[in-house]
Design an enzyme around this catalytic site. Structure first.
Site, mmCIF file in Angstrom:
data_model
loop_
_atom_site.group_PDB
_atom_site.id
_atom_site.type_symbol
_atom_site.label_atom_id
_atom_site.label_comp_id
_atom_site.label_asym_id
_atom_site.label_seq_id
_atom_site.Cartn_x
_atom_site.Cartn_y
_atom_site.Cartn_z
ATOM 1 N N HIS A 1 8.661 13.238 5.329
ATOM 2 C CA HIS A 1 7.423 13.892 5.768
ATOM 3 C C HIS A 1 7.584 15.404 5.821
ATOM 4 O O HIS A 1 6.661 16.144 5.474
ATOM 5 C CB HIS A 1 6.951 13.331 7.128
ATOM 6 C CG HIS A 1 7.841 13.594 8.287
ATOM 7 N ND1 HIS A 1 9.072 12.996 8.436
ATOM 8 C CD2 HIS A 1 7.690 14.401 9.358
ATOM 9 C CE1 HIS A 1 9.627 13.422 9.564
ATOM 10 N NE2 HIS A 1 8.803 14.267 10.137
ATOM 11 N N CYS B 1 -19.789 -2.072 -1.892
ATOM 12 C CA CYS B 1 -20.049 -3.159 -0.943
ATOM 13 C C CYS B 1 -21.445 -3.758 -1.144
ATOM 14 O O CYS B 1 -21.853 -4.648 -0.390
ATOM 15 C CB CYS B 1 -19.878 -2.667 0.494
ATOM 16 S SG CYS B 1 -20.891 -1.237 0.906
#
Ligand SMILES: Cc1cc2nc3c(=O)[nH]c(=O)nc-3n(C[C@H](O)[C@H](O)[C@H](O)COP(=O)(O)O)c2cc1C
Length: 180
Positions: A71, A156
């Site tokens: 990170h 959707c």
């Protein structure tokens, strides 16, 4: 050209994330991608690696582990951060400053001077939800550039606001944003 960190959430628009990674690379940027673990279930990280020529990260821990602190390495490498597509959940985590996955941990470690843009993609009811609207406002207040979603037919099955803009439009917005 920029060193772009492209962070992708698990949206139905993730196929546009692949195309975006490809076109940004073709435009001359170095593009390193981080997928959320759920995004990596929807689309293989290998596809992002193929179009960017760069290793893709999903997890910091486990067998995929690359460096001692991925990170930090990713966060200090980036000259700009683009989160696209950004799910409702990822937006919430970023707004709250959570650090439970590699995307959110890395973004938290990016220096404040580095520009960041988020591109929401979700069902119209999710986008209208006060919690999501509040989280997007929080990100804007924290200095994020929030790219407006489009209205249209959604994966959707409904029509409304929440579609990730077409890749060419995101590219144009990114070019303008980076030019500054
Ligand atoms: C096929 C599929 C498509 C999805 N598309 C979206 C989407 O466009 N936007 C969204 O906010 N959530 C979407 N979801 C739900 C997210 O994947 C879910 O909230 C997940 O926990 C998000 O994880 P992430 O934010 O870590 O990527 C979708 C789920 C599935 C299975």
């Amino acid at each position: 050209m920029s060193q772009l960190l492209l962070c992708c959430g698990a949206s139905a628009a993730l196929h546009k994330g692949v195309d975006l990674a490809s076109k940004l690379t073709q435009a001359g940027h170095r593009v390193r991608c981080i997928l959320t673990p759920t995004a990596a279930e929807l689309v293989s990280p290998q596809l992002f690696e193929a179009v960017t020529g760069e290793a893709v990260s999903v997890y910091e821990m486990g067998p995929e582990r690359r460096g001692s602190m991925d990170h930090i390495e990713l966060a200090t490498w980036a000259s700009a951060v683009l989160v696209a597509p950004a799910t409702a959940d990822l937006i919430s985590r970023l707004a709250l400053g959570l650090a439970g996955d590699l995307v959110t941990t890395t973004v938290l470690a990016v220096p404040q001077a580095v520009p960041r843009m988020v591109c929401p993609a979700m069902n119209p009811n999710m986008l209208e939800n006060p919690a999501v609207a509040r989280n997007l406002r929080s990100l804007a207040e924290d200095g994020w550039r929030v790219l407006d979603s489009e209205s249209g037919h959604m994966a959707c099955g409904v029509d409304g606001q929440g579609r990730l803009p077409e890749v060419e439009e995101i590219l144009a917005a990114v070019a303008k944003w980076l030019a500054g």
